[in-house]
Design a protein around this motif. Structure first.
Motif, PDB file in Angstrom:
ATOM      1  N   LEU A 142       0.822  -1.219   0.000  1.00 38.60           N
ATOM      2  CA  LEU A 142       0.000   0.000   0.000  1.00 38.60           C
ATOM      3  C   LEU A 142       0.854   1.266   0.000  1.00 38.60           C
ATOM      4  O   LEU A 142       0.400   2.330  -0.417  1.00 38.60           O
ATOM      5  CB  LEU A 142      -0.932   0.013   1.215  1.00 38.60           C
ATOM      6  CG  LEU A 142      -2.011  -1.069   1.221  1.00 38.60           C
ATOM      7  CD1 LEU A 142      -2.732  -1.083   2.564  1.00 38.60           C
ATOM      8  CD2 LEU A 142      -2.991  -0.859   0.084  1.00 38.60           C
ATOM      9  N   MET A 143       2.081   1.174   0.455  1.00 37.84           N
ATOM     10  CA  MET A 143       2.981   2.327   0.519  1.00 37.84           C
ATOM     11  C   MET A 143       3.610   2.632  -0.835  1.00 37.84           C
ATOM     12  O   MET A 143       4.133   3.723  -1.041  1.00 37.84           O
ATOM     13  CB  MET A 143       4.078   2.082   1.562  1.00 37.84           C
ATOM     14  CG  MET A 143       3.541   1.732   2.947  1.00 37.84           C
ATOM     15  SD  MET A 143       2.371   2.931   3.600  1.00 37.84           S
ATOM     16  CE  MET A 143       3.461   4.284   3.940  1.00 37.84           C
ATOM     17  N   LYS A 144       3.558   1.716  -1.764  1.00 43.77           N
ATOM     18  CA  LYS A 144       4.154   1.929  -3.087  1.00 43.77           C
ATOM     19  C   LYS A 144       3.320   2.927  -3.875  1.00 43.77           C
ATOM     20  O   LYS A 144       2.088   2.898  -3.842  1.00 43.77           O
ATOM     21  CB  LYS A 144       4.268   0.617  -3.847  1.00 43.77           C
ATOM     22  CG  LYS A 144       5.194  -0.372  -3.173  1.00 43.77           C
ATOM     23  CD  LYS A 144       5.836  -1.240  -4.200  1.00 43.77           C
ATOM     24  CE  LYS A 144       6.879  -2.100  -3.520  1.00 43.77           C
ATOM     25  NZ  LYS A 144       8.150  -1.996  -4.140  1.00 43.77           N
ATOM     26  N   ALA A 145       3.976   3.781  -4.623  1.00 43.46           N
ATOM     27  CA  ALA A 145       3.302   4.850  -5.369  1.00 43.46           C
ATOM     28  C   ALA A 145       2.332   4.315  -6.426  1.00 43.46           C
ATOM     29  O   ALA A 145       1.286   4.912  -6.663  1.00 43.46           O
ATOM     30  CB  ALA A 145       4.349   5.750  -6.026  1.00 43.46           C
ATOM     31  N   ASP A 146       2.654   3.183  -7.058  1.00 40.68           N
ATOM     32  CA  ASP A 146       1.813   2.677  -8.144  1.00 40.68           C
ATOM     33  C   ASP A 146       0.804   1.617  -7.689  1.00 40.68           C
ATOM     34  O   ASP A 146       0.152   0.984  -8.515  1.00 40.68           O
ATOM     35  CB  ASP A 146       2.679   2.128  -9.270  1.00 40.68           C
ATOM     36  CG  ASP A 146       3.514   0.931  -8.838  1.00 40.68           C
ATOM     37  OD1 ASP A 146       3.689   0.720  -7.621  1.00 40.68           O
ATOM     38  OD2 ASP A 146       4.001   0.225  -9.732  1.00 40.68           O
ATOM     39  N   CYS A 147       0.624   1.451  -6.377  1.00 42.42           N
ATOM     40  CA  CYS A 147      -0.257   0.398  -5.851  1.00 42.42           C
ATOM     41  C   CYS A 147      -1.683   0.528  -6.401  1.00 42.42           C
ATOM     42  O   CYS A 147      -2.252  -0.426  -6.921  1.00 42.42           O
ATOM     43  CB  CYS A 147      -0.278   0.423  -4.345  1.00 42.42           C
ATOM     44  SG  CYS A 147      -1.371  -0.805  -3.605  1.00 42.42           S
ATOM     45  N   GLU A 148      -2.270   1.708  -6.294  1.00 38.96           N
ATOM     46  CA  GLU A 148      -3.637   1.916  -6.754  1.00 38.96           C
ATOM     47  C   GLU A 148      -3.771   1.669  -8.255  1.00 38.96           C
ATOM     48  O   GLU A 148      -4.731   1.069  -8.720  1.00 38.96           O
ATOM     49  CB  GLU A 148      -4.121   3.315  -6.398  1.00 38.96           C
ATOM     50  CG  GLU A 148      -5.590   3.533  -6.720  1.00 38.96           C
ATOM     51  CD  GLU A 148      -6.090   4.896  -6.266  1.00 38.96           C
ATOM     52  OE1 GLU A 148      -7.139   5.296  -6.782  1.00 38.96           O
ATOM     53  OE2 GLU A 148      -5.442   5.546  -5.418  1.00 38.96           O
ATOM     54  N   GLU A 149      -2.784   2.115  -9.008  1.00 40.57           N
ATOM     55  CA  GLU A 149      -2.797   1.936 -10.465  1.00 40.57           C
ATOM     56  C   GLU A 149      -2.756   0.447 -10.830  1.00 40.57           C
ATOM     57  O   GLU A 149      -3.504  -0.021 -11.711  1.00 40.57           O
ATOM     58  CB  GLU A 149      -1.612   2.654 -11.100  1.00 40.57           C
ATOM     59  CG  GLU A 149      -1.545   2.550 -12.600  1.00 40.57           C
ATOM     60  CD  GLU A 149      -0.318   3.241 -13.176  1.00 40.57           C
ATOM     61  OE1 GLU A 149       0.106   2.820 -14.256  1.00 40.57           O
ATOM     62  OE2 GLU A 149       0.208   4.186 -12.540  1.00 40.57           O
ATOM     63  N   VAL A 150      -1.910  -0.315 -10.160  1.00 44.88           N
ATOM     64  CA  VAL A 150      -1.804  -1.749 -10.428  1.00 44.88           C
ATOM     65  C   VAL A 150      -3.123  -2.454 -10.120  1.00 44.88           C
ATOM     66  O   VAL A 150      -3.625  -3.254 -10.916  1.00 44.88           O
ATOM     67  CB  VAL A 150      -0.648  -2.385  -9.622  1.00 44.88           C
ATOM     68  CG1 VAL A 150      -0.693  -3.895  -9.674  1.00 44.88           C
ATOM     69  CG2 VAL A 150       0.698  -1.851 -10.109  1.00 44.88           C
ATOM     70  N   ILE A 151      -3.730  -2.129  -8.976  1.00 44.22           N
ATOM     71  CA  ILE A 151      -4.996  -2.740  -8.597  1.00 44.22           C
ATOM     72  C   ILE A 151      -6.081  -2.396  -9.594  1.00 44.22           C
ATOM     73  O   ILE A 151      -6.852  -3.258 -10.009  1.00 44.22           O
ATOM     74  CB  ILE A 151      -5.402  -2.317  -7.168  1.00 44.22           C
ATOM     75  CG1 ILE A 151      -4.422  -2.924  -6.149  1.00 44.22           C
ATOM     76  CG2 ILE A 151      -6.836  -2.719  -6.854  1.00 44.22           C
ATOM     77  CD1 ILE A 151      -4.589  -2.403  -4.745  1.00 44.22           C
ATOM     78  N   THR A 152      -6.130  -1.147 -10.036  1.00 41.03           N
ATOM     79  CA  THR A 152      -7.141  -0.711 -11.013  1.00 41.03           C
ATOM     80  C   THR A 152      -6.964  -1.461 -12.327  1.00 41.03           C
ATOM     81  O   THR A 152      -7.943  -1.904 -12.935  1.00 41.03           O
ATOM     82  CB  THR A 152      -7.042   0.800 -11.252  1.00 41.03           C
ATOM     83  OG1 THR A 152      -7.228   1.464  -9.998  1.00 41.03           O
ATOM     84  CG2 THR A 152      -8.105   1.255 -12.234  1.00 41.03           C
ATOM     85  N   GLU A 153      -5.730  -1.646 -12.776  1.00 42.35           N
ATOM     86  CA  GLU A 153      -5.475  -2.362 -14.042  1.00 42.35           C
ATOM     87  C   GLU A 153      -5.911  -3.823 -13.956  1.00 42.35           C
ATOM     88  O   GLU A 153      -6.509  -4.355 -14.882  1.00 42.35           O
ATOM     89  CB  GLU A 153      -3.989  -2.310 -14.402  1.00 42.35           C
ATOM     90  CG  GLU A 153      -3.556  -1.003 -15.021  1.00 42.35           C
ATOM     91  CD  GLU A 153      -2.092  -1.035 -15.387  1.00 42.35           C
ATOM     92  OE1 GLU A 153      -1.572  -2.122 -15.740  1.00 42.35           O
ATOM     93  OE2 GLU A 153      -1.446   0.028 -15.324  1.00 42.35           O
TER      94      GLU A 153
END
Length: 107
Positions: free
Chosen positions: A95-106
């Motif tokens: 969750l601390m990684k900057a691209d976490c939300e983007e990866v989950i959305t993809e």
């Protein structure tokens, strides 16, 4: 009924079979007037059957209905498909990684 059978053929759907009592419907009449049929079925295409080859369909019992409920146990064997049987584990640190939300959305 012919149209329904043709639809099953056109969609390449096949009956999954069952485990348990052979009939899914009962007119609940006394002995000689009693009629029982297997009216309810579950069908699937070849792709689904190959993926969930270890699945089973069960005819359950119901006091409340003249139809037996169907219970599909959808199972597949990861070892047979050559994949790991190790469970996925979510790491809170991701969750601390900057691209976490983007990866989950993809995904």
């Amino acid at each position: 009924m012919d149209d329904f059978r043709n639809l099953l053929d056109d969609c390449r759907l096949a009956d999954l079979g069952f485990v348990g009592y052979p009939f899914t419907w009962n007119n609940k009449r006394p002995v000689l007037e009693n009629t029982q049929e297997r009216l309810n079925r579950v069908v699937a295409n070849t792709s689904w059957r190959e993926k969930f080859h270890a699945s089973s369909m069960n005819h359950l019992f119901s006091h409340a209905s003249d139809h037996r409920p169907l219970l599909l146990h959808g199972k597949f064997d990861l070892r047979r498909r050559g994949k790991s049987t190790r469970s996925f584990r979510f790491e809170e640190a991701w969750l601390m990684k900057a691209d976490c939300e983007e990866v989950i959305t993809e995904v």
